[in-house]
Design a protein around this motif. Structure first.
Motif, mmCIF file in Angstrom:
data_model
loop_
_atom_site.group_PDB
_atom_site.id
_atom_site.type_symbol
_atom_site.label_atom_id
_atom_site.label_comp_id
_atom_site.label_asym_id
_atom_site.label_seq_id
_atom_site.Cartn_x
_atom_site.Cartn_y
_atom_site.Cartn_z
ATOM 1 N N ASP A 1 1.659 17.227 -18.668
ATOM 2 C CA ASP A 1 0.967 18.363 -18.771
ATOM 3 C C ASP A 1 -0.471 18.466 -17.907
ATOM 4 O OD1 ASP A 1 0.914 22.194 -17.641
ATOM 5 O OD2 ASP A 1 0.429 22.373 -20.215
ATOM 6 N N ILE A 2 -0.851 17.526 -17.558
ATOM 7 C CA ILE A 2 -2.745 16.878 -16.691
ATOM 8 C C ILE A 2 -2.741 17.687 -15.652
ATOM 9 C CG2 ILE A 2 -4.061 15.362 -17.137
ATOM 10 C CD1 ILE A 2 -3.012 14.182 -19.014
ATOM 11 N N ARG A 3 -4.156 18.435 -15.253
ATOM 12 C CA ARG A 3 -4.255 18.655 -14.083
ATOM 13 C C ARG A 3 -5.453 17.607 -13.918
ATOM 14 N NH1 ARG A 3 0.597 20.456 -14.819
ATOM 15 N NH2 ARG A 3 0.988 22.112 -13.815
ATOM 16 N N LEU A 4 -5.585 16.864 -12.736
ATOM 17 C CA LEU A 4 -6.612 16.083 -13.017
ATOM 18 C C LEU A 4 -8.037 16.797 -11.698
ATOM 19 C CD1 LEU A 4 -4.848 12.667 -12.071
ATOM 20 C CD2 LEU A 4 -5.852 13.209 -13.834
ATOM 21 N N GLU A 5 -8.509 16.799 -11.699
ATOM 22 C CA GLU A 5 -9.970 17.348 -10.996
ATOM 23 C C GLU A 5 -9.791 16.809 -9.557
ATOM 24 O OE1 GLU A 5 -11.950 19.948 -11.265
ATOM 25 O OE2 GLU A 5 -10.575 19.877 -13.862
ATOM 26 N N ALA A 6 -10.686 17.151 -8.780
ATOM 27 C CA ALA A 6 -10.510 16.875 -7.169
ATOM 28 C C ALA A 6 -10.885 15.106 -7.585
ATOM 29 C CB ALA A 6 -10.881 17.623 -5.854
ATOM 30 N N ASP A 7 -11.795 14.951 -8.291
ATOM 31 C CA ASP A 7 -12.405 13.843 -8.281
ATOM 32 C C ASP A 7 -12.076 12.799 -8.564
ATOM 33 O OD1 ASP A 7 -13.338 14.994 -10.473
ATOM 34 O OD2 ASP A 7 -15.145 14.106 -10.272
ATOM 35 N N GLU A 8 -11.643 13.006 -9.535
ATOM 36 C CA GLU A 8 -9.873 12.293 -10.437
ATOM 37 C C GLU A 8 -8.958 11.519 -9.973
ATOM 38 O OE1 GLU A 8 -11.751 13.890 -15.577
ATOM 39 O OE2 GLU A 8 -9.832 14.809 -13.934
ATOM 40 N N LEU A 9 -8.525 12.631 -9.456
ATOM 41 C CA LEU A 9 -7.395 12.564 -8.325
ATOM 42 C C LEU A 9 -7.282 11.904 -7.419
ATOM 43 C CD1 LEU A 9 -4.647 13.363 -7.835
ATOM 44 C CD2 LEU A 9 -5.229 15.666 -6.185
ATOM 45 N N ALA A 10 -8.523 11.591 -6.774
ATOM 46 C CA ALA A 10 -9.113 11.010 -5.019
ATOM 47 C C ALA A 10 -8.516 8.998 -6.361
ATOM 48 C CB ALA A 10 -10.286 10.721 -4.912
ATOM 49 N N LEU B 1 2.208 13.040 -15.496
ATOM 50 C CA LEU B 1 1.045 14.029 -15.171
ATOM 51 C C LEU B 1 1.075 15.188 -15.323
ATOM 52 C CD1 LEU B 1 -2.042 12.068 -12.937
ATOM 53 C CD2 LEU B 1 -1.215 11.932 -15.463
ATOM 54 N N GLN B 2 1.859 16.004 -14.718
ATOM 55 C CA GLN B 2 1.871 17.101 -14.092
ATOM 56 C C GLN B 2 3.411 17.502 -14.998
ATOM 57 O OE1 GLN B 2 1.660 19.027 -9.984
ATOM 58 N NE2 GLN B 2 -0.433 17.841 -10.387
ATOM 59 N N LYS B 3 4.551 17.094 -14.901
ATOM 60 C CA LYS B 3 5.371 17.578 -15.964
ATOM 61 C C LYS B 3 5.672 17.166 -16.889
ATOM 62 C CE LYS B 3 7.524 19.416 -12.086
ATOM 63 N NZ LYS B 3 7.875 20.258 -10.944
ATOM 64 N N LEU B 4 5.168 15.675 -17.321
ATOM 65 C CA LEU B 4 6.010 15.386 -18.533
ATOM 66 C C LEU B 4 4.639 15.479 -19.570
ATOM 67 C CD1 LEU B 4 7.908 11.749 -18.074
ATOM 68 C CD2 LEU B 4 8.369 14.115 -19.067
ATOM 69 N N SER C 1 0.873 -1.317 -0.174
ATOM 70 C CA SER C 1 -0.002 0.041 0.194
ATOM 71 C C SER C 1 0.929 1.176 -0.105
ATOM 72 C CB SER C 1 -0.951 0.162 1.487
ATOM 73 O OG SER C 1 -0.486 0.267 2.435
ATOM 74 N N VAL C 2 2.050 1.591 0.623
ATOM 75 C CA VAL C 2 3.003 1.896 1.022
ATOM 76 C C VAL C 2 3.283 3.033 -0.895
ATOM 77 C CG1 VAL C 2 5.617 3.516 1.474
ATOM 78 C CG2 VAL C 2 3.309 2.176 3.249
ATOM 79 N N TYR C 3 3.731 1.372 -1.691
ATOM 80 C CA TYR C 3 4.783 1.182 -2.405
ATOM 81 C C TYR C 3 3.579 2.381 -3.259
ATOM 82 C CZ TYR C 3 7.393 -0.420 -6.532
ATOM 83 O OH TYR C 3 7.821 -0.672 -7.511
ATOM 84 N N GLY C 4 2.230 1.161 -3.497
ATOM 85 C CA GLY C 4 1.383 2.136 -4.555
ATOM 86 C C GLY C 4 0.697 3.211 -4.368
ATOM 87 N N MET C 5 1.511 4.350 -3.105
ATOM 88 C CA MET C 5 1.053 5.642 -2.604
ATOM 89 C C MET C 5 1.904 6.273 -3.438
ATOM 90 S SD MET C 5 -1.933 5.546 -2.105
ATOM 91 C CE MET C 5 -2.246 7.550 -2.322
ATOM 92 N N VAL C 6 3.101 5.766 -3.169
ATOM 93 C CA VAL C 6 4.603 6.446 -4.138
ATOM 94 C C VAL C 6 3.618 6.018 -5.672
ATOM 95 C CG1 VAL C 6 6.834 5.889 -3.915
ATOM 96 C CG2 VAL C 6 5.497 6.012 -1.572
ATOM 97 N N LEU C 7 4.110 4.630 -5.691
ATOM 98 C CA LEU C 7 4.151 5.423 -7.199
ATOM 99 C C LEU C 7 2.766 6.475 -7.934
ATOM 100 C CD1 LEU C 7 3.556 1.017 -8.386
ATOM 101 C CD2 LEU C 7 5.703 2.993 -8.480
ATOM 102 N N SER C 8 1.497 6.518 -7.327
ATOM 103 C CA SER C 8 0.534 7.479 -7.273
ATOM 104 C C SER C 8 1.070 8.850 -7.055
ATOM 105 C CB SER C 8 -0.727 7.711 -6.569
ATOM 106 O OG SER C 8 -1.918 7.645 -7.305
ATOM 107 N N ALA C 9 1.479 9.556 -6.470
ATOM 108 C CA ALA C 9 2.549 11.161 -5.962
ATOM 109 C C ALA C 9 3.191 10.541 -7.232
ATOM 110 C CB ALA C 9 2.756 10.926 -4.757
ATOM 111 N N PHE C 10 3.858 9.536 -7.844
ATOM 112 C CA PHE C 10 5.056 10.038 -8.870
ATOM 113 C C PHE C 10 4.158 10.203 -10.015
ATOM 114 C CE2 PHE C 10 7.256 8.310 -12.176
ATOM 115 C CZ PHE C 10 8.420 8.980 -12.174
#
Length: 189
Positions: A143-152, A138-141, A123-132
């Motif tokens: 240039d996608i910004r997810l809405e709050a519900d999509e991010l969740a 998404l954001q750097k490569l 679970s820790v690994y999955g969340m680290v991958l998600s943050a990465f």
């Protein structure tokens, strides 16, 4: 080779050497290779589960289709569902291999059974991958910004991945995880 065969082999090695802590370098390499193989298998299964979780909720392809479109073809991501899914599967299997290798090398906390440790670290690994994934992919490569519900849901999908991966690797690690650890067996007598 079945788990029981591996345990017999490890017992044989340690008994013939006269001690329980001496496993040669070749056995350690086999141990890590087996762990990476479990990670590859687990990464495959976990990616399928994560994808099955996210597709009906988000009703869109994984962002890997955007990556394929932006860096390979230069056209619409919706035109590449197979390439996007294949790339997503490649990411998941590769990440699973890395997790398997890391899981086999982790030496602290061996008092916790591998199944439980797999769930926690998965679970820790999955969340680290998600943050990465959000910060870099998404954001750097892309240039996608997810809405709050999509991010969740993005994070929830990666939690599903991590739990599935950790459960797979942890449940298939018992007894072969630490060749230097002595195990007591109740043979029913």
């Amino acid at each position: 080779m079945a788990v029981s065969d591996r345990l017999r082999r490890l017992r044989s090695i340690t008994e013939t050497e006269g001690h329980t802590s001496g496993v040669d370098a070749h056995s350690r390499e086999e141990h890590v290779a087996d762990a990476v193989a479990r990670g590859i298998q687990g990464g495959f299964v976990a990616t399928l589960l994560m994808t099955a979780f996210r597709l009906p909720l988000l009703r869109s392809l994984p962002p890997s289709a955007n990556f394929w479109s932006q860096y390979v073809t230069g056209d619409d991501p919706d035109g590449h569902p197979i390439a996007g899914l294949a790339l997503h599967l490649f990411y998941g299997v590769s990440s699973g291999a890395l997790f398997g290798g890391l899981f086999s090398l982790y030496t602290a906390g061996r008092s916790i059974e591998p199944e439980q440790r797999g769930l926690v670290w998965g679970s820790v690994y999955g969340m680290v991958l998600s943050a990465f994934g959000v910060q870099v992919m998404l954001q750097k490569l892309l240039d996608i910004r997810l809405e709050a519900d999509e991010l969740a849901l993005f994070h929830a999908g990666h939690l599903v991945y991590g739990l599935s991966l950790g459960a797979w690797v942890g449940s298939r690690t018992e007894g072969v995880e630490d060749p230097e650890r002595e195990y007591e067996y109740d043979d029913g007598n």
